[in-house]
Design a protein around this motif. Structure first.
Motif, PDB file in Angstrom:
ATOM      1  N   ASP A   1     112.314 154.342 -14.017  1.00  0.00           N
ATOM      2  CA  ASP A   1     113.545 155.141 -14.110  1.00  0.00           C
ATOM      3  C   ASP A   1     114.636 154.418 -14.902  1.00  0.00           C
ATOM      4  N   SER A   2     114.224 153.765 -15.988  1.00  0.00           N
ATOM      5  CA  SER A   2     115.150 153.066 -16.886  1.00  0.00           C
ATOM      6  C   SER A   2     115.973 152.005 -16.150  1.00  0.00           C
ATOM      7  N   ASP A   3     115.327 151.307 -15.255  1.00  0.00           N
ATOM      8  CA  ASP A   3     115.976 150.252 -14.473  1.00  0.00           C
ATOM      9  C   ASP A   3     115.772 148.907 -15.166  1.00  0.00           C
ATOM     10  N   ILE A   4     116.809 148.408 -15.805  1.00  0.00           N
ATOM     11  CA  ILE A   4     116.693 147.158 -16.556  1.00  0.00           C
ATOM     12  C   ILE A   4     116.406 145.984 -15.630  1.00  0.00           C
ATOM     13  N   ASP A   5     116.862 146.045 -14.378  1.00  0.00           N
ATOM     14  CA  ASP A   5     116.608 144.953 -13.436  1.00  0.00           C
ATOM     15  C   ASP A   5     115.122 144.821 -13.120  1.00  0.00           C
ATOM     16  N   ALA A   6     114.416 145.961 -13.074  1.00  0.00           N
ATOM     17  CA  ALA A   6     112.973 145.912 -12.813  1.00  0.00           C
ATOM     18  C   ALA A   6     112.250 145.205 -13.955  1.00  0.00           C
ATOM     19  N   VAL A   7     112.690 145.450 -15.180  1.00  0.00           N
ATOM     20  CA  VAL A   7     112.073 144.795 -16.338  1.00  0.00           C
ATOM     21  C   VAL A   7     112.432 143.315 -16.356  1.00  0.00           C
ATOM     22  N   ARG A   8     113.672 143.011 -16.017  1.00  0.00           N
ATOM     23  CA  ARG A   8     114.116 141.610 -15.975  1.00  0.00           C
ATOM     24  C   ARG A   8     113.274 140.800 -14.985  1.00  0.00           C
TER      25      ARG A   8
END
Length: 228
Positions: A124-131
């Motif tokens: 869901d476009s969560d940058i923290d998950a990618v980080r």
């Protein structure tokens, strides 16, 4: 299985793993992974820059830029792809497989970018998950790789530094077009412009290599003119 391969939407992962050569041989498959690659590349540039900014408060812009180039260059991203188990999961056409596509650093790095972009959308476009996914990989990078990259500064960065030091604060612009090649081995032509002036041209198997070759051409011309 690495967490980056754990998707809610398996169709999204499937597209991220699908190279254009596979779609060329299987037209009903639909979209290949290049749009996702574009998104993953943007995410990597941001997250690597943020990571280095936070980890190295003593460093200036030039050094941070050089380290970022080393952290997300083709060779390093290919290693990341192998670490997370992408190497034999890429969906390639038969020609690309015959040409050693599963071990091709360009294909590995591009697929890693695509999977990262897909993972971002899947979360869901969560940058923290990618980080959370990417920073342990950044932590694992061999410091020798960074040191070697620093001693051989990326040509695009070198040309940009020259332009901004001698001409204008505005970075050079790269115009890249596909000129030919096979579906699994396209050829690209890049021009590097400062304002409207063409400073160099170069060819490569992908846009990044073509842009790098154009920057190298520009630097070589500057050296001949005694400007570098």
């Amino acid at each position: 299985m690495h967490k980056i391969l754990t998707f809610r939407d398996e169709k999204l992962l499937r597209r991220a793993l699908t190279h254009r050569s596979y779609v060329h041989e299987n037209p009903s498959e639909g979209e290949h992974n290049e749009r996702l690659e574009f998104l993953g590349d943007a995410l990597l540039n941001f997250l690597s820059g943020e990571y280095l900014y936070r980890c190295h408060p003593e460093m200036g812009e030039d050094e941070l830029t050089r380290r970022r180039s080393a952290l997300v260059d083709e060779k390093q991203l290919a290693k990341f792809a192998e670490e997370v188990g992408l190497d034999f999961r890429i969906r390639l056409g038969k020609g690309a497989i015959r040409d050693g596509g599963y071990q091709n650093p360009n294909l590995l790095s591009s697929t890693f970018e695509a999977v990262l972009g897909a993972y971002y959308l899947d979360r869901d476009s969560d940058i923290d998950a990618v980080r959370t996914i990417i920073e342990p990989l950044f932590d694992s990078v061999d410091p020798k790789h960074i040191v070697m990259a620093r001693s051989n500064v990326d040509s695009k960065n070198r040309f940009q530094e020259w332009v901004q030091r001698n001409l204008t604060p505005t970075p050079p612009k790269y115009v890249t077009v596909q000129t030919g090649g096979l579906s699994h081995a396209p050829e690209f032509l890049a021009k590097v412009l400062v304002g409207e002036k063409n400073y160099g041209e170069g060819k490569g198997r992908n846009k990044k290599d073509a842009e790098k070759a154009a920057a190298e051409d520009a630097l070589a011309k500057l050296k001949i003119q005694g400007l570098l």
